[in-house]
Design a protein around this motif. Structure first.
Motif, short mmCIF file in Angstrom:
data_model
loop_
_atom_site.label_atom_id
_atom_site.label_comp_id
_atom_site.label_asym_id
_atom_site.label_seq_id
_atom_site.Cartn_x
_atom_site.Cartn_y
_atom_site.Cartn_z
N GLY A 1 6.08 -10.21 5.70
CA GLY A 1 5.81 -8.88 5.73
C GLY A 1 6.81 -8.08 6.53
O GLY A 1 6.71 -7.02 6.52
N MET A 2 8.02 -8.64 6.99
CA MET A 2 8.92 -7.91 7.33
C MET A 2 10.00 -7.34 6.53
O MET A 2 10.61 -8.56 5.78
N GLY A 3 10.59 -6.36 6.31
CA GLY A 3 11.50 -5.96 5.43
C GLY A 3 11.12 -5.86 3.85
O GLY A 3 11.98 -5.61 2.87
N GLU A 4 9.85 -5.83 3.71
CA GLU A 4 9.38 -5.70 2.24
C GLU A 4 9.59 -4.40 1.78
O GLU A 4 9.50 -3.41 2.59
N ARG A 5 9.83 -4.20 0.20
CA ARG A 5 9.66 -2.93 -0.08
C ARG A 5 9.11 -2.86 -1.54
O ARG A 5 8.61 -4.06 -1.81
N LEU B 1 16.14 -7.04 -8.20
CA LEU B 1 14.84 -6.34 -7.66
C LEU B 1 14.96 -5.59 -6.25
O LEU B 1 14.56 -4.51 -5.83
N LYS B 2 15.93 -6.27 -5.59
CA LYS B 2 16.21 -5.58 -4.01
C LYS B 2 17.12 -4.21 -4.39
O LYS B 2 17.03 -3.21 -3.76
N ASP C 1 0.04 1.78 -16.23
CA ASP C 1 1.33 2.19 -16.58
C ASP C 1 2.55 1.59 -15.66
O ASP C 1 3.72 1.49 -16.14
N ALA C 2 2.14 0.89 -14.56
CA ALA C 2 3.52 0.07 -13.87
C ALA C 2 2.51 -1.13 -13.08
O ALA C 2 1.41 -0.74 -12.67
N LEU C 3 3.30 -1.89 -12.92
CA LEU C 3 2.94 -3.03 -11.74
C LEU C 3 3.82 -2.76 -10.69
O LEU C 3 4.84 -2.42 -10.63
N ILE C 4 3.02 -2.83 -9.48
CA ILE C 4 3.92 -2.57 -8.24
C ILE C 4 4.12 -3.75 -7.57
O ILE C 4 3.14 -4.44 -7.19
N LEU C 5 5.29 -3.99 -7.36
CA LEU C 5 5.56 -5.32 -6.66
C LEU C 5 6.23 -5.37 -5.26
O LEU C 5 6.97 -4.17 -5.14
N SER C 6 5.84 -6.30 -4.47
CA SER C 6 6.57 -6.21 -3.17
C SER C 6 7.61 -7.17 -3.29
O SER C 6 7.48 -8.63 -3.95
N VAL C 7 8.69 -6.72 -2.76
CA VAL C 7 10.05 -7.43 -2.85
C VAL C 7 10.94 -7.61 -1.55
O VAL C 7 10.70 -6.64 -0.86
#
Length: 131
Positions: A86-90, A121-122, A75-81
């Motif tokens: 590793g700091m501040g990613e969402r 993306l942000k 249904d969706a791809l979950i992206l880390s952006v």
């Protein structure tokens, strides 16, 4: 004392090696069982997860961290952006059709790209895992 002897005897039986037996599969699959064949060029989630996504300017804009499955389909791809080390990613959820995943036979690796920018993306709605 009898309980202790019984426990010791049970542990001794469990600790002894099992006699070698033929490893045979018996029986037949039910008629309604369906099996699939998988070709070597199919995409696997293990190859998709962790794949960096680039944009049209060849900038890395995110990473695929997870898949959301609904009704037996992705249904969706979950992206880390937006993070650095590793700091501040969402996380952002995007439809699979928004990401072009292809196999680069020349370099023998999978590639993923999106027609978007880091800034877009942000600004996208944040995905939070349900509890």
């Amino acid at each position: 004392m009898k309980k202790l002897a019984l426990i010791a005897a049970s542990l001794a039986v469990l600790a002894t090696p099992v006699l070698a037996q033929d490893a045979k599969t018996t029986g037949t699959a039910p008629a309604e069982a369906k099996f699939s064949t998988v070709s070597k060029d199919e995409m696997f989630s293990s190859k998709l997860k962790g794949l960096n996504i680039t944009n049209q300017k060849d900038e890395t804009i995110g990473e695929i961290t997870d898949l959301a499955i609904k009704n037996h389909q992705v249904d969706a791809l979950i992206l880390s952006v937006g993070g650095f080390l590793g700091m501040g990613e969402r996380y952002v959820a995007v439809p699979p059709s928004a990401v072009n995943v292809r196999y680069d036979t020349k370099n023998n690796k999978w590639l993923a790209s999106m027609n978007t920018t880091k800034e877009a993306l942000k600004e996208a709605p944040e995905f939070k895992y349900p509890k």
